[in-house]
Design a protein around this motif. Structure first.
Motif, short mmCIF file in Angstrom:
data_model
loop_
_atom_site.label_atom_id
_atom_site.label_comp_id
_atom_site.label_asym_id
_atom_site.label_seq_id
_atom_site.Cartn_x
_atom_site.Cartn_y
_atom_site.Cartn_z
N LYS A 1 4.21 31.30 47.54
CA LYS A 1 5.27 30.49 48.12
C LYS A 1 6.96 30.78 48.25
CE LYS A 1 1.68 26.97 46.75
NZ LYS A 1 1.68 26.23 45.79
N THR A 2 7.02 31.53 47.08
CA THR A 2 8.62 31.81 47.32
C THR A 2 9.50 32.79 48.54
OG1 THR A 2 8.98 31.76 45.10
CG2 THR A 2 10.69 33.06 46.08
N ILE A 3 7.99 33.63 49.20
CA ILE A 3 8.49 34.34 50.13
C ILE A 3 7.94 33.67 51.39
CG2 ILE A 3 7.50 36.70 51.62
CD1 ILE A 3 8.99 37.37 48.80
N SER A 4 6.79 32.73 51.40
CA SER A 4 7.08 31.71 52.55
C SER A 4 8.25 31.24 52.97
CB SER A 4 5.41 30.97 52.19
OG SER A 4 5.27 29.89 53.72
N ARG A 5 9.04 30.50 52.18
CA ARG A 5 9.51 29.19 51.66
C ARG A 5 11.13 30.09 52.81
NH1 ARG A 5 7.92 26.84 45.95
NH2 ARG A 5 6.57 25.78 47.56
N ILE A 6 11.01 31.08 51.86
CA ILE A 6 12.38 32.11 52.19
C ILE A 6 12.32 32.67 53.95
CG2 ILE A 6 13.65 34.58 52.32
CD1 ILE A 6 12.90 34.02 48.96
N GLU A 7 10.90 32.86 53.99
CA GLU A 7 11.07 33.30 55.29
C GLU A 7 10.94 32.42 56.84
OE1 GLU A 7 7.87 36.99 54.75
OE2 GLU A 7 7.27 35.03 55.66
N GLN A 8 10.90 31.46 55.52
CA GLN A 8 10.51 30.36 56.99
C GLN A 8 11.91 28.95 56.77
OE1 GLN A 8 7.15 27.07 56.36
NE2 GLN A 8 6.07 29.18 55.84
N ALA A 9 13.07 29.78 56.17
CA ALA A 9 14.22 28.98 55.51
C ALA A 9 14.20 28.25 54.99
CB ALA A 9 15.17 29.55 57.06
N VAL A 10 13.33 27.59 54.18
CA VAL A 10 12.72 26.04 53.52
C VAL A 10 13.45 26.04 52.71
CG1 VAL A 10 11.65 25.23 55.19
CG2 VAL A 10 11.25 26.57 53.19
N HIS A 11 14.00 27.19 51.73
CA HIS A 11 14.05 27.55 50.03
C HIS A 11 15.42 28.30 50.06
CE1 HIS A 11 14.15 29.48 46.55
NE2 HIS A 11 13.73 28.37 46.10
N SER A 12 16.42 27.53 50.12
CA SER A 12 17.86 28.96 49.76
C SER A 12 18.37 30.04 48.46
CB SER A 12 19.08 28.19 49.34
OG SER A 12 20.26 28.78 48.89
N PRO A 13 17.21 31.41 49.07
CA PRO A 13 17.04 32.20 48.07
C PRO A 13 18.16 32.50 46.50
CG PRO A 13 17.44 32.93 49.93
CD PRO A 13 17.38 31.86 50.54
N LEU A 14 17.41 32.58 45.55
CA LEU A 14 18.29 33.31 44.82
C LEU A 14 18.14 34.88 44.89
CD1 LEU A 14 16.33 31.91 41.74
CD2 LEU A 14 18.28 30.55 42.19
N LEU A 15 20.19 35.08 44.61
CA LEU A 15 19.96 36.56 44.96
C LEU A 15 18.69 37.96 44.09
CD1 LEU A 15 22.12 38.31 45.34
CD2 LEU A 15 23.21 38.07 43.80
N ASP A 16 18.25 36.59 42.78
CA ASP A 16 18.04 37.91 41.62
C ASP A 16 16.35 37.81 43.22
OD1 ASP A 16 19.42 37.68 40.07
OD2 ASP A 16 18.51 36.70 38.47
N HIS A 17 15.99 36.84 43.70
CA HIS A 17 15.04 36.84 44.28
C HIS A 17 14.93 37.59 45.56
CE1 HIS A 17 13.34 32.78 43.36
NE2 HIS A 17 12.83 33.70 41.98
N LEU A 18 16.67 37.73 46.04
CA LEU A 18 16.08 38.82 47.45
C LEU A 18 16.97 40.19 47.13
CD1 LEU A 18 19.59 36.14 49.18
CD2 LEU A 18 16.89 36.99 49.92
#
Length: 80
Positions: A44-61
């Motif tokens: 879900k984190t990947i999906s939210r980042i790809e859909q730009a509905v989630h502001s990703p954490l630097l650690d995730h990037l």
């Protein structure tokens, strides 16, 4: 933590970053699930980042870039 909405360019940049992550993932033949597993994050984190509905954490990037074997700078650079 700011309470004001971000400037319009911030969500636009998140969309560009999400698109780059999706393009890198698909060019490597990875599903969201496979990338999530390789990066050690939830699908879900990947999906939210790809859909730009989630502001990703630097650690995730960082872990996503590592899992994609791509420089982080390539995924987040300013030029289109």
């Amino acid at each position: 933590m700011p309470t004001d909405p971000p400037p319009d360019w911030v969500p636009a940049r998140r969309r560009v970053i999400g698109d780059r992550i999706r393009a890198a993932r698909t060019s490597r033949g990875l599903t969201q699930e496979a990338l999530a597993e390789a990066a050690g994050v939830d699908r879900k984190t990947i999906s939210r980042i790809e859909q730009a509905v989630h502001s990703p954490l630097l650690d995730h990037l960082l872990v996503i870039a590592h899992a994609l074997d791509a420089p982080l700078a390539t995924l987040v650079r300013d030029e289109e």
